[in-house]
Design a protein around this motif. Sequence first.
Motif, PDB file in Angstrom:
ATOM      1  N   CYS A  86      74.634  83.787 -87.663  1.00  0.00           N
ATOM      2  CA  CYS A  86      75.221  83.444 -86.545  1.00  0.00           C
ATOM      3  C   CYS A  86      76.837  84.362 -86.408  1.00  0.00           C
ATOM      4  O   CYS A  86      77.379  84.294 -87.406  1.00  0.00           O
ATOM      5  N   CYS A 111      71.487  79.773 -80.610  1.00  0.00           N
ATOM      6  CA  CYS A 111      70.929  80.438 -81.869  1.00  0.00           C
ATOM      7  C   CYS A 111      69.509  80.139 -81.860  1.00  0.00           C
ATOM      8  O   CYS A 111      68.826  80.897 -82.383  1.00  0.00           O
ATOM      9  N   HIS A 149      76.416  72.611 -86.477  1.00  0.00           N
ATOM     10  CA  HIS A 149      75.553  73.821 -85.968  1.00  0.00           C
ATOM     11  C   HIS A 149      74.230  74.053 -86.519  1.00  0.00           C
ATOM     12  O   HIS A 149      72.859  73.993 -85.922  1.00  0.00           O
ATOM     13  N   GLU A 158      70.339  73.065 -84.919  1.00  0.00           N
ATOM     14  CA  GLU A 158      69.524  74.275 -84.876  1.00  0.00           C
ATOM     15  C   GLU A 158      67.966  73.844 -85.569  1.00  0.00           C
ATOM     16  O   GLU A 158      66.996  74.019 -84.906  1.00  0.00           O
ATOM     17  N   TYR A 191      68.418  86.099 -89.789  1.00  0.00           N
ATOM     18  CA  TYR A 191      69.249  85.733 -88.409  1.00  0.00           C
ATOM     19  C   TYR A 191      70.479  85.214 -89.221  1.00  0.00           C
ATOM     20  O   TYR A 191      70.726  84.310 -89.846  1.00  0.00           O
TER      21      TYR A 191
HETATM   22 ZN   LIG Z   1      74.336  79.893 -84.695  1.00  0.00          ZN
END
Ligand SMILES: [Zn+2]
Length: 468
Positions: A39, A220, A245, A249, A37
């Motif tokens: 961003c 996210c 960030h 998460e 994954y």
């Molecule tokens: Zn992100």
Amino acid sequence: MVFIIVFWEKKNMQIYNSFTRKKEEFIPITKNTVKMYICGQTIYDYCHLGHARKAIVFDMVRRWFIASGYEVTFVENITDIDDKIINRASENNETITSLTDRFTKFMHDDFDKLGVMRPDIQPKATDYIPHMISVIESLIKKDYAYLAANGDVYYKVRKFENYGQLSGKSLDELNVGERVEIDQSKLDPLDFVLWKHAKEDEPYWDSPFGRGRPGWHIECSAMAMDLLGANFDIHGGGQDLQFPHHENEIAQSEAHNSCKYANLWMHNGFLNVDDEKMSKSLGNFFTLRDVLKLHDAEVVRLFMLKTHYRSPLNFSQTSLDDAKAGMTRLYTALKPFADNINRSEITIDWNDKRAIRFKIAMDDDFNTSLALGVVFEICNELNVSGDIINAKLLIGLANILGILTRNPVEFLQQGATLASQEIERLIVERKTAKVSRDFTLADKIRKDLLASGIILEDTANGTTWRKL
Ligand SMILES: [Zn+2]
């Protein structure tokens, strides 16, 4: 696009994990598969050079996994709701969807030019609001979050024991940094927002905590866990996202799922312009679109891959000129073979000592700088030997990095201001002049063409030309 799929018996890729701050052997959760994954962008303007670096870095990572025989699921999100988006749409007097759709298309156009493969899945934040609401509800239930008096929902940072591990920051350190913030509704200045209550004239969604919209970090987490599972292999992004960030998460996702979120964290380094941070205030801010008007996209890609992905990358005219000269060398070496090689039939001999060194470099935390060194070495050998095996190996390895994907003539002659028929006519005229020993005329033709940016190259098979 050519992909060379090879299955090595032993996979021993080493990747630097930002979380543990050391290189680790990559061990996928499920054999031969990688779930990653990345961003993506907050869409309200053209992509800038920093976005381009991130896109190229993770595209290179993805391609190397594919070339190494892994089945890759590559998810990169689109943030299509955010303060900047709301403000820009209102300034432009257009709807948020019209703004984000337009700039998503521009982003795709620009990244396509750079040879960046489209994500397997590209979720939009606004399509995942119910998922985000359900994660927030669960966090409230577990007492990791609370609805504040102002209608926002906040995450209780101090409740999450491992907070700060990714960025290496202690809570005390963070507390000092946060003192400037005066927000009476938070129980603790460190807490971050999961749900923002709707202000007047703002877009909103209904939720159990009232009308509002999600905070950025929760987007996210919700998309990654829905598409890849609670625990997946790799989470990546620019270094600037590491804190807060990615830290946030982790806190949200692990509190929600009670298991490890991403096994490995990858961050690409910053991009500087002429050794300074790129910023609008310094007047050295470049959109990718502006750069691609002046420079060939493949040259930009080569320039970016010459530096290791974790190191800072310096954008300057000299480094772009170097990359252009390098690309020209590669395509010039391939030119004699342009019509004799069927790209779809290229297979790499991984027992070749140069291919082995390329693999060792890439398996060592994606050392593209060293891997490109091998590519240029093959190019030099090709220039000496003229051996088609070298030409095929050169294309095969370079294609893994997403370069040397075009016909050499197309690359070498692009941007010529004279029509090719006119240039060919002058080449014939020069040849005739030489035969009749009129060297003054022959030389004049060469110089005139050079003045128009056309370089003639006399080879054993006749004269060819390229754009300067
Ligand atoms: Zn992100």
